[in-house]
Structure formats: structure tokens, C-alpha cells
Write a protein that holds these residues in place. Structure first.
Motif, PDB file in Angstrom:
ATOM      1  N   TYR A 126       0.823  -1.216   0.000  1.00 36.34           N
ATOM      2  CA  TYR A 126       0.000   0.000   0.000  1.00 36.34           C
ATOM      3  C   TYR A 126       0.851   1.257   0.000  1.00 36.34           C
ATOM      4  O   TYR A 126       0.514   2.246  -0.619  1.00 36.34           O
ATOM      5  CB  TYR A 126      -0.950   0.007   1.193  1.00 36.34           C
ATOM      6  CG  TYR A 126      -2.064  -0.996   1.044  1.00 36.34           C
ATOM      7  CD1 TYR A 126      -2.833  -1.014  -0.125  1.00 36.34           C
ATOM      8  CD2 TYR A 126      -2.326  -1.933   2.025  1.00 36.34           C
ATOM      9  CE1 TYR A 126      -3.842  -1.938  -0.296  1.00 36.34           C
ATOM     10  CE2 TYR A 126      -3.335  -2.865   1.867  1.00 36.34           C
ATOM     11  CZ  TYR A 126      -4.097  -2.872   0.709  1.00 36.34           C
ATOM     12  OH  TYR A 126      -5.084  -3.791   0.536  1.00 36.34           O
ATOM     13  N   LEU A 127       1.974   1.220   0.724  1.00 41.81           N
ATOM     14  CA  LEU A 127       2.803   2.415   0.775  1.00 41.81           C
ATOM     15  C   LEU A 127       3.889   2.403  -0.300  1.00 41.81           C
ATOM     16  O   LEU A 127       4.671   3.337  -0.416  1.00 41.81           O
ATOM     17  CB  LEU A 127       3.438   2.562   2.156  1.00 41.81           C
ATOM     18  CG  LEU A 127       2.448   2.818   3.287  1.00 41.81           C
ATOM     19  CD1 LEU A 127       3.168   3.157   4.574  1.00 41.81           C
ATOM     20  CD2 LEU A 127       1.487   3.954   2.927  1.00 41.81           C
ATOM     21  N   ARG A 128       3.925   1.298  -1.099  1.00 39.55           N
ATOM     22  CA  ARG A 128       4.875   1.211  -2.216  1.00 39.55           C
ATOM     23  C   ARG A 128       6.321   1.435  -1.784  1.00 39.55           C
ATOM     24  O   ARG A 128       7.101   2.054  -2.498  1.00 39.55           O
ATOM     25  CB  ARG A 128       4.556   2.240  -3.304  1.00 39.55           C
ATOM     26  CG  ARG A 128       3.145   2.189  -3.814  1.00 39.55           C
ATOM     27  CD  ARG A 128       3.033   1.606  -5.198  1.00 39.55           C
ATOM     28  NE  ARG A 128       1.650   1.396  -5.563  1.00 39.55           N
ATOM     29  CZ  ARG A 128       0.916   0.380  -5.140  1.00 39.55           C
ATOM     30  NH1 ARG A 128       1.433  -0.550  -4.360  1.00 39.55           N
ATOM     31  NH2 ARG A 128      -0.330   0.240  -5.502  1.00 39.55           N
ATOM     32  N   LEU A 129       6.695   0.997  -0.600  1.00 45.87           N
ATOM     33  CA  LEU A 129       8.088   1.117  -0.187  1.00 45.87           C
ATOM     34  C   LEU A 129       8.853  -0.083  -0.719  1.00 45.87           C
ATOM     35  O   LEU A 129       8.288  -1.158  -0.926  1.00 45.87           O
ATOM     36  CB  LEU A 129       8.185   1.169   1.344  1.00 45.87           C
ATOM     37  CG  LEU A 129       7.401   2.309   2.001  1.00 45.87           C
ATOM     38  CD1 LEU A 129       7.581   2.284   3.513  1.00 45.87           C
ATOM     39  CD2 LEU A 129       7.851   3.648   1.453  1.00 45.87           C
ATOM     40  N   ASN A 130      10.140   0.091  -0.913  1.00 48.11           N
ATOM     41  CA  ASN A 130      10.963  -0.995  -1.432  1.00 48.11           C
ATOM     42  C   ASN A 130      11.054  -2.114  -0.398  1.00 48.11           C
ATOM     43  O   ASN A 130      11.464  -1.875   0.732  1.00 48.11           O
ATOM     44  CB  ASN A 130      12.347  -0.432  -1.745  1.00 48.11           C
ATOM     45  CG  ASN A 130      13.221  -1.447  -2.414  1.00 48.11           C
ATOM     46  OD1 ASN A 130      13.108  -2.643  -2.147  1.00 48.11           O
ATOM     47  ND2 ASN A 130      14.090  -1.004  -3.288  1.00 48.11           N
ATOM     48  N   PRO A 131      10.672  -3.349  -0.768  1.00 47.03           N
ATOM     49  CA  PRO A 131      10.651  -4.446   0.212  1.00 47.03           C
ATOM     50  C   PRO A 131      12.024  -4.707   0.829  1.00 47.03           C
ATOM     51  O   PRO A 131      12.116  -5.130   1.976  1.00 47.03           O
ATOM     52  CB  PRO A 131      10.165  -5.654  -0.589  1.00 47.03           C
ATOM     53  CG  PRO A 131      10.258  -5.268  -2.009  1.00 47.03           C
ATOM     54  CD  PRO A 131      10.180  -3.780  -2.075  1.00 47.03           C
ATOM     55  N   LEU A 132      13.077  -4.445   0.079  1.00 44.93           N
ATOM     56  CA  LEU A 132      14.429  -4.646   0.611  1.00 44.93           C
ATOM     57  C   LEU A 132      14.643  -3.754   1.836  1.00 44.93           C
ATOM     58  O   LEU A 132      15.106  -4.200   2.886  1.00 44.93           O
ATOM     59  CB  LEU A 132      15.446  -4.295  -0.477  1.00 44.93           C
ATOM     60  CG  LEU A 132      16.900  -4.568  -0.124  1.00 44.93           C
ATOM     61  CD1 LEU A 132      17.282  -5.959  -0.577  1.00 44.93           C
ATOM     62  CD2 LEU A 132      17.801  -3.536  -0.764  1.00 44.93           C
ATOM     63  N   ILE A 133      14.256  -2.484   1.701  1.00 48.15           N
ATOM     64  CA  ILE A 133      14.438  -1.527   2.799  1.00 48.15           C
ATOM     65  C   ILE A 133      13.489  -1.854   3.958  1.00 48.15           C
ATOM     66  O   ILE A 133      13.882  -1.888   5.116  1.00 48.15           O
ATOM     67  CB  ILE A 133      14.160  -0.083   2.305  1.00 48.15           C
ATOM     68  CG1 ILE A 133      14.969   0.237   1.056  1.00 48.15           C
ATOM     69  CG2 ILE A 133      14.427   0.919   3.393  1.00 48.15           C
ATOM     70  CD1 ILE A 133      16.449   0.196   1.256  1.00 48.15           C
ATOM     71  N   VAL A 134      12.217  -2.112   3.589  1.00 42.31           N
ATOM     72  CA  VAL A 134      11.214  -2.371   4.628  1.00 42.31           C
ATOM     73  C   VAL A 134      11.634  -3.548   5.504  1.00 42.31           C
ATOM     74  O   VAL A 134      11.659  -3.458   6.735  1.00 42.31           O
ATOM     75  CB  VAL A 134       9.841  -2.664   3.982  1.00 42.31           C
ATOM     76  CG1 VAL A 134       8.868  -3.208   5.012  1.00 42.31           C
ATOM     77  CG2 VAL A 134       9.286  -1.407   3.343  1.00 42.31           C
ATOM     78  N   THR A 135      12.012  -4.670   4.859  1.00 47.35           N
ATOM     79  CA  THR A 135      12.282  -5.860   5.662  1.00 47.35           C
ATOM     80  C   THR A 135      13.664  -5.782   6.302  1.00 47.35           C
ATOM     81  O   THR A 135      13.913  -6.417   7.312  1.00 47.35           O
ATOM     82  CB  THR A 135      12.130  -7.147   4.831  1.00 47.35           C
ATOM     83  OG1 THR A 135      13.024  -7.100   3.723  1.00 47.35           O
ATOM     84  CG2 THR A 135      10.718  -7.292   4.315  1.00 47.35           C
ATOM     85  N   LEU A 136      14.552  -4.987   5.717  1.00 45.83           N
ATOM     86  CA  LEU A 136      15.831  -4.738   6.383  1.00 45.83           C
ATOM     87  C   LEU A 136      15.565  -3.997   7.704  1.00 45.83           C
ATOM     88  O   LEU A 136      16.144  -4.310   8.748  1.00 45.83           O
ATOM     89  CB  LEU A 136      16.717  -3.877   5.478  1.00 45.83           C
ATOM     90  CG  LEU A 136      18.216  -3.875   5.751  1.00 45.83           C
ATOM     91  CD1 LEU A 136      18.786  -5.263   5.508  1.00 45.83           C
ATOM     92  CD2 LEU A 136      18.915  -2.861   4.860  1.00 45.83           C
ATOM     93  N   ALA A 137      14.644  -3.033   7.636  1.00 44.86           N
ATOM     94  CA  ALA A 137      14.299  -2.266   8.832  1.00 44.86           C
ATOM     95  C   ALA A 137      13.617  -3.157   9.867  1.00 44.86           C
ATOM     96  O   ALA A 137      14.000  -3.152  11.044  1.00 44.86           O
ATOM     97  CB  ALA A 137      13.404  -1.094   8.455  1.00 44.86           C
ATOM     98  N   THR A 138      12.626  -3.951   9.438  1.00 39.92           N
ATOM     99  CA  THR A 138      11.949  -4.814  10.422  1.00 39.92           C
ATOM    100  C   THR A 138      12.929  -5.846  10.976  1.00 39.92           C
ATOM    101  O   THR A 138      12.868  -6.187  12.142  1.00 39.92           O
ATOM    102  CB  THR A 138      10.702  -5.508   9.838  1.00 39.92           C
ATOM    103  OG1 THR A 138      11.008  -5.996   8.548  1.00 39.92           O
ATOM    104  CG2 THR A 138       9.529  -4.576   9.760  1.00 39.92           C
ATOM    105  N   MET A 139      13.848  -6.324  10.122  1.00 41.05           N
ATOM    106  CA  MET A 139      14.863  -7.255  10.616  1.00 41.05           C
ATOM    107  C   MET A 139      15.623  -6.627  11.776  1.00 41.05           C
ATOM    108  O   MET A 139      15.809  -7.232  12.835  1.00 41.05           O
ATOM    109  CB  MET A 139      15.848  -7.610   9.497  1.00 41.05           C
ATOM    110  CG  MET A 139      17.032  -8.434   9.963  1.00 41.05           C
ATOM    111  SD  MET A 139      18.210  -8.737   8.622  1.00 41.05           S
ATOM    112  CE  MET A 139      19.345  -7.416   8.888  1.00 41.05           C
TER     113      MET A 139
END
Lengths: 325, 501
Positions: A126-139
């Protein structure tokens, strides 16, 4: 229809469409060669004892890579899976220590994983963020939370019945290996036999076209982020049961192997192509390589180098083959 | 005597893609300081010819000479080195860099940037073009579209271009802005630059060019002097006699057909303004517009792919309808066939079957499971009905020709739940044979009760295919025609000057 095309059809049915079958076949051949080479090089390699011992380790990587495969096929990516595995062990250990029944504790940990998966999915779609960055952050967040909760210490987790998931055997086969196999069969059925699986291929292959056809693009991807997180939670549970303890960062170092296995297995980072069987064979190859080199007294430093070289060779060869055809 | 040698000579250029011949021996000469307009309908081969000149494509056979010497470019960079620059229809500038950087940037620049030098060079070129008032430090993102186009031309000049190929350079510009571009082109001409100018706007072509070269179906179809030629002669050369044979006689429109779709004052700021029309069951309504006119937006807007419109009341099958998303549009009973098959039409790695059933996949399965058997039966049925040329339902769709891919994209929506089918550029990149088949199928589908809305920048297509047609320009409907309107009628309606913009 001739015999060869028939067997090709059978093969395609087994290993999924889009020409990935050939990649899986090549990997299988490579795996068998690896087995042959190591059994010549080390007399301990082809023993039942050795094989069962590596299968537990392989199962751990395999479980983490399992739902990551459909997710990457659908055009996503999850780097937080290993961190979630670590957090799962921590939550189970702490809740159990607080007096909760062990299976309720496991259920709670899976619930937390679902929430993390939802966060990953919503941010990436929905927010169209790059999954690499998003999941790096949640990691990073999830790893941090695990360390905060435990103060960086390993928590003991020894419960009758629970440790069986990690240490038990059925007909001599370790339970983690059986669990992994069950997960792979379920995912294969999902990807090849259901509407959801077909949508995953379509969404990853061409998201714009999928949207214009009226497919639920975002919903499909979010569901897969949740599944990836849950497969991390299953791996974390197995790991904690195997070790008899919950170490906050026990699974972290495996992340790169997990991603490497998915790519080595023929799943395209661009999305739209791949198969769970490819990932499984790749996990077997990487696990066997580790074990074989250890038996030959190669240090773990050189094992890292070897793994990298094998990855480049395998992916390079496959790329070359596809460009030829 | 040097001046008598053409700047460019393209002789007998043939180009095939696989088995499809796109160019069948085209020749084109351009003299120094000459502006040649290249005209032709969609699929005539203009873009292919220019992509061969700029080495984006390799030619199958033929000869290219630049200043009399035979050349054989390996890459677009080789073409750039001898001074050939191609400006595609979409303006390609770097919005986050300033004017000087945009103008002086090229493949040969190395080392550290000398800011004073590039500012000086940029100012020189801009002065030369009569745009000295543009400050080289200005960010290109802050410039209007027309001035971005000028920056692009300035960049070409800076890199010593003497052959400039422009594809629809005024497509997204207003008339005044177009006039600015023309002023520049005349200056370039005085400097001796050769220009090949591709355009659909006949009025512009007559205004700016020294010579008009018309292509049709991959062949030269005539050359005209804009100062003496009649517009109708040029149009006839473009259209040829094919149009008559493309469209067969059809059953008459059903009398008293119900209204399937209506819209009132539909608007999307900056793109669509106050569009109103009705579409009846059994009817093909064509919307003709040049590129940038809104023709590429209107269909998507109605389907829901553009989200909610700013204003407009719509009904579909008698109920109020509001576009929200493609998924909701589909559920409401709309099918949508996109113009860009490769980018947003097909899943290239999936099979013909998987692509064909994609929109209504659940109709073929049971519960969460797919049923490949029933999907195959359905696919085989459409392969036979539409004459889709494929080795079978399991063939990867990527390997099919454009026309056959398009048939799959149309067949995907032929479901009883779909009441209205919207098609964007239904035959772009489709060969003549398949085109005729698609037209005749569309008429059949319409007459069996489907409401069909076709949006196209191909004027012959709209003229030949429509039962009724609308002309759109700058987001507004300018004219409506009943069946029997000619391509000429539509084209001249779209070329009317607009008083308010």
C-alpha cells in the motif's frame, strides 16, 4: 505425442512451469555429483549418522527459505525471516517461563510473526516502499527487540514433548526434516494447484498487467509476507526445540544462506519464475557442501569462500543457459 | 559541389522481425538543411526506419550512406558520433539536473565537471536557439514541457548533431508552444542541420517541412511538395486502398438497444474534461484522438485503473457506477484490453492458457483449486473460435506474434459477466491479416450484445470500425460522427484549433 515430450510434461508437472524445471534438474544432478564426490573424499560422509545430523540443520534453513520462495515469485522479498525465527524462540521461552503452557506460548509467538508479516506487507504494497528496505528495517527492529527482551542472554527451554519437535525421530528420520517436507509439499500444492498460487506467479510476472486484469495484487503479496513470517516462526520454534534454548540471534547468520538458496533454486528476483522444489534442492546442496567441507577439515572461513564461488558458478551457468535458449 | 550530396541516403531498407516483414524496401534521402516530414499510419514503418537509421535496430538488408559514405553502425553511440540524434516522443531530460548539465551531458564527457565551462557552452547554444533568457543554473524540473523539449534540442546541438530525427515533437504541446519549436527548427535549418520530422499532425507538416515522404505498409507511398500538394492527396497516399478491404459489411445496428453505459461531465484534472456520452448494447463506439489528446487516459479512467475521477456521473447496466479500481471495474462488468501488451497486458512467462483464463480464473476451478482441464477446454475453444496461431494452450505467450497475443488479451474478457468491453489501440503492433480478423470478431461480439468502446490514435481504425465515433483532443470531445465518417473527417475534426486551453 512422443515419449520424450511426455516425460517432459511429467517433469514440468512435477517441478512447476516457466522452464524452471530444467534448473531444478541441473541442480539435482549437481547434488548427486556432490554426494558422490564427498563419499569418495570422506568415509564418514555417507553414514546414516552423518546424514541424519545434517538433515536437521538443513531443515532449519529449508523452513526459513520455504515461504520466502513464493514471496519472491510474487515480486516481494523478506529479509526479516531469520530475525523472526530468533524472536519466536525468545517469546516462547519467556512466556513459558512466565507460566504459560508451552503450546499457547508457541501460538502467541506465531501471532506476533503474523503481525510482523502484515506490517512488512502493508508497507511494501500500500505504501509502495521498497521491500528490501522495509524488511531490512523490520529485521533490525525484530533483532533489537529480541536482544532487549533477553538482555542478550540465551534462555533455557527444556520442556518434555516440546523438544521432540527439534530432537525427536519418526522411523529414524528427524522430526524437523519431516516438518520441512510437509511444509514444502503444502507450498507446492498451493503454488501449482490453487488460484492463489497462480495469482502469485501472475503478480510477480507482471504486476501492472495483473492489476489491469483485476487480480488482487496487494492482497496476494501481503498474504505471502505473512506466510514468510510464519515460516520464520516455525523455523524459530524448531530451532529453540533443537537447542533446548532460545538464543536471540541464533538464526541471524543463516539469512544469507536462505536468500542464496532461493536464488540458487532458480527463483527470479524479478518475480514471476521459480519453484519451491528448486529451493529445497538448493538448500540440500548448500547444507551438504558445508557438511562435506567440515568433514574434510576445511575451516569455516574457507567454507564461506566456497559457498560464494558455488553460488556464482550455479547462477552464472543458469543465466548462460537461459540466454542460449 | 559538396552540397549536392545528400546528408543521408537510405536505399532499399528491408527489416524483418522473425517472419514478419515490417519494411519491404524503403528509400529516403535528406539533403543538408532540409526538413523532411515522414508520414504514415500506425504500422507504416516510420519508427522502424528511424530506429534503423539511429542503429537502435539492425537492418535486414539495404544500404545507408551519410555524406556519401556507406556506414554500418553497431550501436546508437556510433550513430551519435557521426552526428545523428534521435529525439523520441517522450521527452528525455534529467529533471533533477540543471539546464547546463542537461545540455552538456554526453557519453564522451569524462573527468571533473568544469561548471563555468558548461554554463558558458549551454548559454552559447541557448543564445543560438533564441532562448538566451533561460538561465543555465535553472533546474530542468522547474521548466514547462515545451522548454524541456528545447533543452533536448539544445543538447543535440551541443553534441554537434547535424542530423536530427524527431518523433512527434509537439505531441504534448499547445499550439503556441509548438510555434516556439518551429522557430527553432527553422533556425537549425539555416545552420544546415538536416531534420527528419515524424508527425501525425498534417497541418504542422505542411507548415514546417520542405518535403513530405509518405510510407504505407513498409513501402514508399509517395513524395509531396508541401507548397503545391493537396492535403487530400497526402491523406490518400497515407491511407491507400487498404481501408475498404479491412472492414467487411456488417449486420445493421439493433434498433432500440438499451444503454449499457453512460457518463456525464467526466473529468480528471489536466487529462480529461467534461466528457459525456452514451454507449448502447450491440454498438461499437470509437474514440479517435492523437497521442497526448486524452485518448490513452479515457478508457483507463472509466475502467477504474486511474482511481476515482474528480467529477462525473456514470451508469452501467442501469445502475450508478463509480470507477474505483480495475478489480471493481471488472466486478461491475467492464473488460479492458490495454494498448501496451508487453508492459501491462500479458504475463510473458506464463502460458496461453494461464493468460487467457486470468481474468475469470475462479469460474473454472472448484473452491480454492484451479482446474487445468476445464481451463484447457476453454482455451482450446477460443483458440479455434478466434484462430489463435499457437502450438497449443501450454505454449508460453511470449512466443506468439503480437496479433495472436492480442487475441488472447481480448478472449480473456469474453465472459457473460462482461457487459462492456474497452479496448485501447486494439491493433497496435498487429499485422494486417490478424488486424482484419480482430475487427471482424469485434463486430461479431458487439452484435451479439456486448457494448464495445474502442479508443485509438489510428484514424482509419476508428473510421472503419465504429458505428459511431467521437473525436477527442486536449481531454475534450470535439465532435461526434455517425457511421460512415471518413478518416479525413475525423482527422480534420481533431486538427481544429482550440480556443481555450
Amino acid at each position: 505425442m512422443s515419449d520424450t515430450t511426455h516425460s517432459q510434461n511429467l517433469f514440468k508437472r512435477l517441478f512447476g512451469g516457466s522452464g524452471v524445471g530444467t534448473t531444478v534438474l541441473i541442480l539435482l544432478v549437481f547434488y548427486v555429483l556432490l554426494l558422490i564426490v564427498f563419499s569418495f573424499l570422506s568415509p564418514f560422509f555417507m553414514t546414516v549418522r552423518n546424514m541424519t545430523s545434517i538433515s536437521s540443520n538443513i531443515a532449519l534453513i529449508g523452513l526459513m527459505a520455504a515461504a520466502g520462495t513464493p514471496l519472491i515469485i510474487a515480486g516481494g522479498l523478506d529479509l526479516s525471516v531469520a530475525a523472526i525465527a530468533g524472536l519466536t524462540g525468545v517469546i516462547v521461552a519467556l512466556l513459558h517461563a512466565a507460566g504459560l503452557p508451552i503450546w499457547i506460548a508457541v501460538l502467541c509467538a506465531v501471532g506476533v510473526a503474523v503481525v510482523i508479516g502484515l506490517v512488512n506487507g502493508v508497507l511494501a504494497t500500500y505504501l509502495r516502499l521498497n521491500p528490501l528496505i522495509v524488511t531490512l528495517a523490520t529485521m533490525s527492529i525484530v533483532t533489537g527487540v529480541s536482544l532487549i527482551l533477553t538482555g542478550g542472554l540465551t534462555k533455557p527451554l527444556s520442556v518434555d514433548g516440546f523438544n521432540w519437535i527439534g530432537q525427536g525421530r519418526v522411523f529414524g528420520i528427524p522430526v524437523p526434516a519431516l516438518l520441512m517436507l510437509a511444509v514444502y509439499v503444502a507450498l507446492w500444492l498451493m503454488m501449482q494447484k490453487t488460484h492463489f498460487g497462480r495469482h502469485a506467479f501472475a503478480v510477480g510476472g507482471n504486476p501492472d498487467a495483473s492489476r489491469l486484469i483485476g487480480l488482487p495484487v496487494d492482497r496476494t503479496q501481503i498474504s505471502l509476507y505473512v506466510m514468510s513470517a510464519v515460516s520464520g516462526a516455525i523455523a524459530g520454534t524448531v530451532l529453540a526445540a533443537m537447542l533446548g534454548a532460545a538464543a536471540p540471534n541464533a538464526a541471524g547468520p543463516h539469512l544469507l544462506t536462505v536468500i542464496a538458496a532461493i536464488i540458487l533454486g532458480g527463483t527470479s528476483l524479478q518475480g514471476g519464475r521459480g519453484s519451491v522444489w528448486g529451493t529445497l534442492v538448493a538448500v540440500l546442496i548448500l547444507g551438504t557442501l558445508n557438511n562435506g567441507l567440515t568433514l574434510m577439515n576445511v575451516t569455516s572461513f574457507w567454507q564461506d569462500v566456497t559457498r560464494g564461488v558455488v553460488l556464482i558458478l550455479a547462477v552464472g551457468f543458469d543465466g548462460l543457459r537461459q540466454r542460449m535458449s | 559541389m559538396n552540397t549536392t550530396i545528400p546528408r543521408i541516403q537510405m536505399l532499399d531498407i528491408v527489416k524483418s522481425f522473425g517472419t514478419v516483414r515490417v519494411l519491404e524496401g524503403v528509400s529516403l534521402n535528406v539533403m543538408p538543411g532540409e526538413i523532411v516530414a515522414l508520414l504514415g499510419s500506425n504500422g507504416a514503418g516510420k519508427s522502424t526506419l528511424m530506429k534503423i537509421l539511429t542503429a537502435n535496430y539492425t537492418k535486414t538488408s539495404g544500404e545507408i550512406r551519410v555524406n556519401g559514405a556507406v556506414v554500418d553502425f553497431a550501436s546508437p553511440r556510433d550513430a551519435a558520433r557521426v552526428g545523428i540524434t534521435f529525439l523520441p516522443q517522450e521527452i528525455s531530460v534529467f529533471p533533477e539536473l540543471n539546464i547546463a548539465e542537461n545540455i552538456c551531458l554526453n557519453a564522451e564527457s569524462t573527468g571533473a565537471v568544469n561548471w563555468a565551462d558548461i554554463a558558458r557552452r549551454a548559454r552559447l547554444v541557448l543564445d543560438d536557439l533564441g532562448f538566451g533568457h533561460l538561465a543555465p543554473e535553472t533546474l530542468v524540473a522547474d521548466l514547462p514541457v515545451a522548454e524541456r523539449r528545447i533543452i533536448e534540442i539544445a543538447r543535440a546541438l551541443e553534441s554537434q548533431t547535424d542530423i536530427l530525427v524527431m518523433d512527434e515533437p509537439t505531441a504534448s504541446l499547445s499550439e503556441q508552444e509548438s510555434a516556439q519549436i518551429f522557430t527553432i527548427l527553422r533556425r537549425l535549418k539555416e545552420r544546415g542541420t538536416s531534420i527528419v520530422y515524424i508527425s501525425h499532425y498534417l497541418k504542422e507538416v505542411f507548415e514546417i517541412s520542405d518535403r513530405i515522404v509518405v510510407l504505407r505498409d513498409g513501402l514508399n507511398a509517395g513524395e509531396f511538395d508541401p507548397f503545391t500538394a493537396q492535403v487530400t492527396d497526402v491523406v490518400n497516399a497515407m491511407l491507400g486502398k487498404v481501408a475498404g478491404a479491412m472492414f467487411e459489411d456488417r449486420a445493421p445496428l439493433p434498433k432500440e438497444a438499451p444503454v449499457v453505459f453512460s457518463c456525464n461531465n467526466l473529468s480528471l484534472p489536466g487529462e480529461i474534461q467534461d466528457v459525456s456520452f452514451e454507449l448502447h448494447a450491440g454498438e461499437i463506439l470509437g474514440v479517435f484522438g492523437l497521442i497526448g489528446s486524452g485518448v490513452e487516459v479515457l478508457g483507463r479512467l472509466i475502467f477504474g485503473a486511474k482511481g476515482q475521477p474528480a467529477a462525473g456521473r456514470m451508469t452501467l447496466s442501469g445502475k450508478p457506477y463509480q470507477p474505483v479500481s480495475a478489480l471493481k471495474g471488472k466486478e461491475a462488468g467492464i473488460g479492458f484490453v490495454t494498448a501496451e501488451r508487453k508492459t501491462d497486458g500479458i504475463m510473458t512467462d506464463m502460458s496461453v492458457r494461464e493468460n487467457l483464463v486470468a481474468a475469470f480464473q475462479r469460474d473454472f476451478g472448484s473452491g480454492p483449486f484451479t482446474s487445468p482441464e476445464r481451463e484447457t477446454a476453454h482455451t482450446l475453444d477460443w483458440i479455434a473460435k478466434l484462430g489463435i496461431k499457437t502450438s497449443g494452450p501450454e505454449q508460453t505467450i511470449r512466443l506468439l506474434s503480437g496479433g495472436n497475443q492480442q487475441k488472447v488479451c481480448v478472449a480473456r474478457w469474453l465472459n457473460p459477466k462482461v457487459k462492456m468491453l474497452i479496448l485501447e489501440e486494439p491493433t497496435r503492433g498487429v499485422d494486417v491479416g490478424a488486424r482484419r480478423e480482430i475487427y471482424s470478431h469485434l463486430v461479431d461480439f458487439a452484435r451479439s450484445g456486448l457494448a464495445v468502446l474502442v479508443l485509438s490514435s489510428d484514424v482509419e481504425e476508428i473510421a472503419g470500425l465504429s458505428d459511431r465515433s467521437l473525436v477527442i483532443d486536449r481531454g475534450r470531445i470535439l465532435a461526434e460522427f455517425n457511421s460512415g465518417a471518413t478518416a479525413n473527417d475525423l482527422m480534420s475534426a481533431s486538427a481544429q484549433p482550440v480556443n481555450q486551453t
